[in-house]
Write an enzyme that holds these catalytic residues in place. Structure first.
Site, PDB file in Angstrom:
ATOM      1  N   ASP A   8       0.789  -1.246   0.000  1.00 26.84           N
ATOM      2  CA  ASP A   8       0.000   0.000   0.000  1.00 26.84           C
ATOM      3  C   ASP A   8       0.823   1.299   0.000  1.00 26.84           C
ATOM      4  O   ASP A   8       0.509   2.232   0.765  1.00 26.84           O
ATOM      5  CB  ASP A   8      -0.974   0.018   1.194  1.00 26.84           C
ATOM      6  N   LYS A 109      -7.044  -4.951  -3.121  1.00 28.97           N
ATOM      7  CA  LYS A 109      -7.846  -5.433  -1.997  1.00 28.97           C
ATOM      8  C   LYS A 109      -8.788  -4.337  -1.520  1.00 28.97           C
ATOM      9  O   LYS A 109      -8.600  -3.168  -1.864  1.00 28.97           O
ATOM     10  CB  LYS A 109      -6.938  -5.885  -0.847  1.00 28.97           C
ATOM     11  N   CYS A 154      -2.177  -2.610   7.592  1.00 24.35           N
ATOM     12  CA  CYS A 154      -2.034  -3.525   6.450  1.00 24.35           C
ATOM     13  C   CYS A 154      -0.737  -4.316   6.474  1.00 24.35           C
ATOM     14  O   CYS A 154      -0.720  -5.476   6.070  1.00 24.35           O
ATOM     15  CB  CYS A 154      -2.242  -2.757   5.156  1.00 24.35           C
TER      16      CYS A 154
HETATM   17  C1  VGL Z   1      -4.760   0.842   5.658  1.00 29.66           C
HETATM   18  C2  VGL Z   1      -6.334   1.739   7.050  1.00 29.66           C
HETATM   19  C3  VGL Z   1      -7.297   1.598   6.085  1.00 29.66           C
HETATM   20  C4  VGL Z   1      -3.324   0.432   5.447  1.00 29.66           C
HETATM   21  C5  VGL Z   1      -5.708   0.691   4.683  1.00 29.66           C
HETATM   22  O1  VGL Z   1      -2.884   0.357   4.284  1.00 29.66           O
HETATM   23  O2  VGL Z   1      -2.631   0.185   6.457  1.00 29.66           O
HETATM   24  N1  VGL Z   1      -5.075   1.350   6.849  1.00 29.66           N
HETATM   25  N2  VGL Z   1      -6.974   1.080   4.889  1.00 29.66           N
END
Ligand code: VGL
Ligand code: ZN
Length: 212
Positions: A8, A109, A154
Site C-alpha cells: 500500500d 484489496k 495492512c
Molecule cells: C490501511 C487503514 C485503512 C493500510 C488501509 O494500508 O494500512 N489502513 N486502509
C-alpha cells in the site's frame, strides 16, 4: 525463492493524502533501494493496492460516524476511516516516486464495500483470498520480505497471514511507518509480528546478510 512485497505505498497514505501516515514518505527510498536487488536478493517484487469503491463501509462518511471512531462492518469491529484509496482517484495510485519497474504483479484489496481488507492475502473475515498466497505458492516462493504502510494495519495483518500460510517472513523496520491512532500502536504491532514468528530487520541488515 524469495519475494519482496510492497504494501500500500499509495498517495493517500503519504503526506498530503487522505489518510496520511506520519513520515510515510520515508519508506519510498528504502523500498526503491531494496527492489533494485530484484534478480539477486529477490526473485519477485509484488505490490498490494488498497482499492475501495466510494461506498466502502469502512469510511466514516458512509456511516454518519466520526473519523477515528469505532463501528462495525461485516460483524467485525471497524475503525471509521476517512475516505481513502477510492478506485480511479489519484489517492489510490502508487506514489510517483515509487519505482514500479521491478514490480511483477499488483494485488488489489478492499473492493467489497461490506468488509475491510487490511491484509494483502485475505479480507478481515479471512473469507476471500486476493490470490496473493496462491500466486506465491505456485511460484515456489518460501521467503517473504514485507514493507510499506501502515505498520499497525495492512503491514501487520499481511505479515500475520503470511506466517499462518507457512512463509518465512521478514518485516523491514525502516521501510514501514505506523498510523499510531494510539502512539504505541506501531511498537505493539512490531511486537505482535515478532511474537508470531516474523524476523524484524533493517534494510541494511537484509542487504548485508545477502552480501550486496
Ligand atoms: C490501511 C487503514 C485503512 C493500510 C488501509 O494500508 O494500512 N489502513 N486502509
Ligand atoms: Zn483502506
Amino acid at each position: 525463492m524469495r519475494a519482496l512485497i510492497l504494501i500500500d505505498v499509495q498517495n493517500d497514505f503519504l503526506s498530503g493524502g487522505a489518510l496520511a501516515v506520519p513520515k510515510g514518505d520515508e519508506v519510498i527510498p528504502v523500498a526503491n533501494e531494496l527492489s533494485k536487488h530484484k534478480g539477486k536478493i529477490f526473485d519477485l517484487v509484488l505490490a498490494t493496492q488498497d482499492y475501495h469503491p466510494k461506498n466502502h463501509g469502512s469510511f466514516a462518511s458512509n456511516n454518519g460516524a466520526a473519523v477515528g471512531s469505532m463501528g462495525k462492518l461485516g460483524g467485525l469491529d471497524q475503525v471509521m476511516w476517512p475516505d481513502h484509496c477510492v478506485q480511479g482517484t489519484k489517492g489510490a495510485e502508487f506514489a510517483a516516486a515509487l519505482d514500479m519497474k521491478p514490480v511483477d504483479q499488483i494485488f488489489k484489496k478492499g473492493m467489497d464495500p461490506a468488509i475491510d481488507s487490511y491484509s494483502g492475502f485475505y479480507d478481515n473475515g479471512q473469507k476471500k483470498s486476493t490470490g496473493l498466497g496462491e500466486f506465491l505458492k505456485q511460484k515456489g516462493v518460501r521467503d517473504l520480505v514485507i514493507l510499506g504502510l501502515a505498520t499497525d494495519y495492512c503491514v501487520k495483518f499481511s505479515v500475520l497471514d503470511a506466517l499462518r500460510l507457512g512463509f518465512d517472513v521478514t518485516f523491514v523496520k525502516d521501510a514501514s511507518r505506523a498510523v499510531n491512532l494510539k502512539p504505541t500502536d506501531g511498537d505493539t504491532a512490531i511486537e505482535d509480528m515478532r511474537k508470531a514468528g516474523a524476523h524484524v530487520l533493517t534494510s541494511a541488515e537484509i542487504l548485508k546478510k545477502s552480501n550486496r
